[in-house]
Design a protein around this motif. Sequence first.
Motif, PDB file in Angstrom:
ATOM      1  N   ALA A  79       9.927 -35.428  74.800  1.00 13.12           N
ATOM      2  CA  ALA A  79      11.151 -34.629  74.970  1.00 13.12           C
ATOM      3  C   ALA A  79      11.969 -34.554  73.698  1.00 13.12           C
ATOM      4  O   ALA A  79      12.887 -33.734  73.596  1.00 13.12           O
ATOM      5  CB  ALA A  79      12.002 -35.223  76.093  1.00 13.12           C
ATOM      6  N   GLY A  80      11.663 -35.396  72.743  1.00 18.11           N
ATOM      7  CA  GLY A  80      12.397 -35.428  71.479  1.00 18.11           C
ATOM      8  C   GLY A  80      11.792 -36.500  70.600  1.00 18.11           C
ATOM      9  O   GLY A  80      10.584 -36.719  70.627  1.00 18.11           O
ATOM     10  N   SER A  81      12.643 -37.207  69.854  1.00 17.87           N
ATOM     11  CA  SER A  81      12.171 -38.197  68.893  1.00 17.87           C
ATOM     12  C   SER A  81      12.574 -39.605  69.294  1.00 17.87           C
ATOM     13  O   SER A  81      13.636 -39.823  69.862  1.00 17.87           O
ATOM     14  CB  SER A  81      12.745 -37.885  67.506  1.00 17.87           C
ATOM     15  N   VAL A  82      11.706 -40.557  68.955  1.00 22.30           N
ATOM     16  CA  VAL A  82      11.960 -41.976  69.181  1.00 22.30           C
ATOM     17  C   VAL A  82      12.043 -42.665  67.829  1.00 22.30           C
ATOM     18  O   VAL A  82      11.126 -42.551  67.009  1.00 22.30           O
ATOM     19  CB  VAL A  82      10.858 -42.615  70.040  1.00 22.30           C
ATOM     20  N   VAL A  83      13.151 -43.373  67.606  1.00 22.50           N
ATOM     21  CA  VAL A  83      13.423 -44.041  66.328  1.00 22.50           C
ATOM     22  C   VAL A  83      13.584 -45.531  66.604  1.00 22.50           C
ATOM     23  O   VAL A  83      14.587 -45.950  67.193  1.00 22.50           O
ATOM     24  CB  VAL A  83      14.698 -43.484  65.669  1.00 22.50           C
ATOM     25  N   GLY A  84      12.618 -46.343  66.189  1.00 25.93           N
ATOM     26  CA  GLY A  84      12.641 -47.770  66.491  1.00 25.93           C
ATOM     27  C   GLY A  84      13.270 -48.580  65.379  1.00 25.93           C
ATOM     28  O   GLY A  84      13.004 -48.354  64.198  1.00 25.93           O
ATOM     29  N   GLY A  85      14.080 -49.561  65.763  1.00 24.05           N
ATOM     30  CA  GLY A  85      14.722 -50.420  64.775  1.00 24.05           C
ATOM     31  C   GLY A  85      13.753 -51.422  64.169  1.00 24.05           C
ATOM     32  O   GLY A  85      12.936 -52.030  64.875  1.00 24.05           O
ATOM     33  N   VAL A  86      13.838 -51.584  62.848  1.00 27.91           N
ATOM     34  CA  VAL A  86      13.072 -52.613  62.133  1.00 27.91           C
ATOM     35  C   VAL A  86      14.025 -53.378  61.231  1.00 27.91           C
ATOM     36  O   VAL A  86      15.082 -52.888  60.851  1.00 27.91           O
ATOM     37  CB  VAL A  86      11.914 -52.024  61.288  1.00 27.91           C
ATOM     38  N   GLY A  87      13.658 -54.610  60.891  1.00 26.24           N
ATOM     39  CA  GLY A  87      14.514 -55.396  60.011  1.00 26.24           C
ATOM     40  C   GLY A  87      13.858 -56.704  59.668  1.00 26.24           C
ATOM     41  O   GLY A  87      12.696 -56.952  59.958  1.00 26.24           O
ATOM     42  N   GLY A  88      14.659 -57.565  59.034  1.00 25.92           N
ATOM     43  CA  GLY A  88      14.134 -58.847  58.596  1.00 25.92           C
ATOM     44  C   GLY A  88      13.472 -58.734  57.238  1.00 25.92           C
ATOM     45  O   GLY A  88      13.828 -57.874  56.417  1.00 25.92           O
ATOM     46  N   SER A  89      12.509 -59.588  56.977  1.00 29.47           N
ATOM     47  CA  SER A  89      11.829 -59.584  55.686  1.00 29.47           C
ATOM     48  C   SER A  89      11.088 -58.274  55.458  1.00 29.47           C
ATOM     49  O   SER A  89      10.805 -57.524  56.406  1.00 29.47           O
ATOM     50  CB  SER A  89      10.830 -60.738  55.616  1.00 29.47           C
ATOM     51  N   THR A  90      10.770 -57.989  54.212  1.00 36.88           N
ATOM     52  CA  THR A  90      10.019 -56.783  53.880  1.00 36.88           C
ATOM     53  C   THR A  90       8.698 -56.746  54.646  1.00 36.88           C
ATOM     54  O   THR A  90       8.324 -55.717  55.214  1.00 36.88           O
ATOM     55  CB  THR A  90       9.751 -56.710  52.369  1.00 36.88           C
ATOM     56  N   LYS A  91       7.991 -57.867  54.673  1.00 36.28           N
ATOM     57  CA  LYS A  91       6.712 -57.926  55.390  1.00 36.28           C
ATOM     58  C   LYS A  91       6.900 -57.662  56.870  1.00 36.28           C
ATOM     59  O   LYS A  91       6.108 -56.939  57.490  1.00 36.28           O
ATOM     60  CB  LYS A  91       6.047 -59.293  55.173  1.00 36.28           C
ATOM     61  N   ASN A  92       7.954 -58.239  57.444  1.00 33.90           N
ATOM     62  CA  ASN A  92       8.189 -58.052  58.872  1.00 33.90           C
ATOM     63  C   ASN A  92       8.520 -56.600  59.187  1.00 33.90           C
ATOM     64  O   ASN A  92       7.995 -56.024  60.150  1.00 33.90           O
ATOM     65  CB  ASN A  92       9.331 -58.955  59.330  1.00 33.90           C
ATOM     66  N   ALA A  93       9.387 -56.001  58.391  1.00 32.44           N
ATOM     67  CA  ALA A  93       9.775 -54.608  58.628  1.00 32.44           C
ATOM     68  C   ALA A  93       8.588 -53.667  58.460  1.00 32.44           C
ATOM     69  O   ALA A  93       8.421 -52.717  59.235  1.00 32.44           O
ATOM     70  CB  ALA A  93      10.910 -54.216  57.692  1.00 32.44           C
ATOM     71  N   LYS A  94       7.745 -53.918  57.466  1.00 30.92           N
ATOM     72  CA  LYS A  94       6.551 -53.088  57.267  1.00 30.92           C
ATOM     73  C   LYS A  94       5.589 -53.225  58.447  1.00 30.92           C
ATOM     74  O   LYS A  94       5.015 -52.240  58.922  1.00 30.92           O
ATOM     75  CB  LYS A  94       5.839 -53.481  55.975  1.00 30.92           C
ATOM     76  N   MET A  95       5.406 -54.463  58.900  1.00 27.21           N
ATOM     77  CA  MET A  95       4.520 -54.693  60.041  1.00 27.21           C
ATOM     78  C   MET A  95       5.012 -53.932  61.270  1.00 27.21           C
ATOM     79  O   MET A  95       4.220 -53.280  61.970  1.00 27.21           O
ATOM     80  CB  MET A  95       4.432 -56.193  60.324  1.00 27.21           C
ATOM     81  N   LEU A  96       6.322 -53.985  61.528  1.00 27.40           N
ATOM     82  CA  LEU A  96       6.870 -53.266  62.675  1.00 27.40           C
ATOM     83  C   LEU A  96       6.703 -51.762  62.509  1.00 27.40           C
ATOM     84  O   LEU A  96       6.366 -51.061  63.472  1.00 27.40           O
ATOM     85  CB  LEU A  96       8.345 -53.618  62.863  1.00 27.40           C
ATOM     86  N   ALA A  97       6.930 -51.256  61.308  1.00 32.59           N
ATOM     87  CA  ALA A  97       6.755 -49.819  61.072  1.00 32.59           C
ATOM     88  C   ALA A  97       5.333 -49.392  61.401  1.00 32.59           C
ATOM     89  O   ALA A  97       5.112 -48.349  62.048  1.00 32.59           O
ATOM     90  CB  ALA A  97       7.097 -49.481  59.622  1.00 32.59           C
ATOM     91  N   ASP A  98       4.360 -50.181  60.986  1.00 33.94           N
ATOM     92  CA  ASP A  98       2.960 -49.857  61.264  1.00 33.94           C
ATOM     93  C   ASP A  98       2.677 -49.873  62.769  1.00 33.94           C
ATOM     94  O   ASP A  98       2.012 -48.971  63.306  1.00 33.94           O
ATOM     95  CB  ASP A  98       2.033 -50.858  60.575  1.00 33.94           C
ATOM     96  N   ARG A  99       3.182 -50.887  63.432  1.00 31.59           N
ATOM     97  CA  ARG A  99       2.908 -51.008  64.867  1.00 31.59           C
ATOM     98  C   ARG A  99       3.662 -49.943  65.668  1.00 31.59           C
ATOM     99  O   ARG A  99       3.141 -49.429  66.660  1.00 31.59           O
ATOM    100  CB  ARG A  99       3.264 -52.416  65.342  1.00 31.59           C
ATOM    101  N   TYR A 100       4.861 -49.592  65.237  1.00 29.33           N
ATOM    102  CA  TYR A 100       5.587 -48.503  65.899  1.00 29.33           C
ATOM    103  C   TYR A 100       4.834 -47.181  65.739  1.00 29.33           C
ATOM    104  O   TYR A 100       4.776 -46.380  66.674  1.00 29.33           O
ATOM    105  CB  TYR A 100       6.986 -48.347  65.311  1.00 29.33           C
ATOM    106  N   ALA A 101       4.290 -46.953  64.539  1.00 31.51           N
ATOM    107  CA  ALA A 101       3.514 -45.726  64.326  1.00 31.51           C
ATOM    108  C   ALA A 101       2.323 -45.683  65.275  1.00 31.51           C
ATOM    109  O   ALA A 101       1.994 -44.629  65.835  1.00 31.51           O
ATOM    110  CB  ALA A 101       3.058 -45.643  62.868  1.00 31.51           C
TER     111      ALA A 101
END
Length: 307
Positions: A79-101
């Motif tokens: 129905a639109g866009s989903v924007v997930g929050g990421v944070g913490g260490s660079t490695k943690n944020a990158k890992m979350l970005a990959d898994r959200y994708a």
Amino acid sequence: MAYESLKDDLRDVAFTNPTPFGEDGEMILHDELASNIEYVRNAGARLIVPCGNTGEYYSLSNDERVAIVETTTEAFEGAGSVVGGVGGSTKNAKMLADRYADVGADAIMVMHPVHTYVHEDGILDYYQSLVDHTDLGVVLYKRGAELTHEHIRVLSERENVVAVKYAVNDISAFSEGVRTTPGNIVWINGIAERFAPSFYVEGAEGFTTGIGNFIPQKVLALQDALDDGDLRRAKKIRDLLRPYEDLREETGSNNRFSSANNVPAVKYGLELADQYGGSVREPLVALSEDDQKRAEEYYEAISNASL
């Protein structure tokens, strides 16, 4: 990757949805989460932001965050866009970005940095590293001084940096940021309904909401009034919503820290709307009985108002 469709959704109300826990706060109730997403989707929501501060980001494990984003994406049904929050260490944020994708998110919102010791150059390196790592859209979340306007100006020229959620109550600084930032990004008022007209005048194209999770039609009507340039109507709706928003900013009982009511007031509002709110996790606590009574009064006034 084209980001114009995402930017178009960002020019609307950003529903920052809470995370429904069971009574003891341990389990995440995914069926209830899906039902809450369907509720705002059916009301016309085009943008959902799971795992933000309203979603109790810092009280969640990484696996929980990914599962929440997956459920949200599935329930939103394109129905639109989903924007997930990421944070913490660079490695943690990158890992979350990959898994959200992997689970279908359209963008990430980078939570404001909370490291004890920071350097301005290091902050910029942190954001640039995340932007370079992902093809998802990137929303910058400004809640304080650490993410500077100069950082935003530099980052705004990166293709996948699509928006700034500006959650600092400083209209002068916001106006200056909009005026001096070169990139084609969407500016979002990150402090919700009370200041939506003021930030709109200075260049905000959308705003975030917590109370929209249980009164979506009224909140979307505020955005419609702003889109139409009808500031008189926008202020009327803002004034109707303001008491509940003011309640969210309060400390709650036996507490000196500001805005402790923020999340529990949203969850209680969901209960009033016959949706699922549920408990909060520490370090939050439920609304006091007095604040619950006030929430009921404010909700009733909003629900019964004709616009």
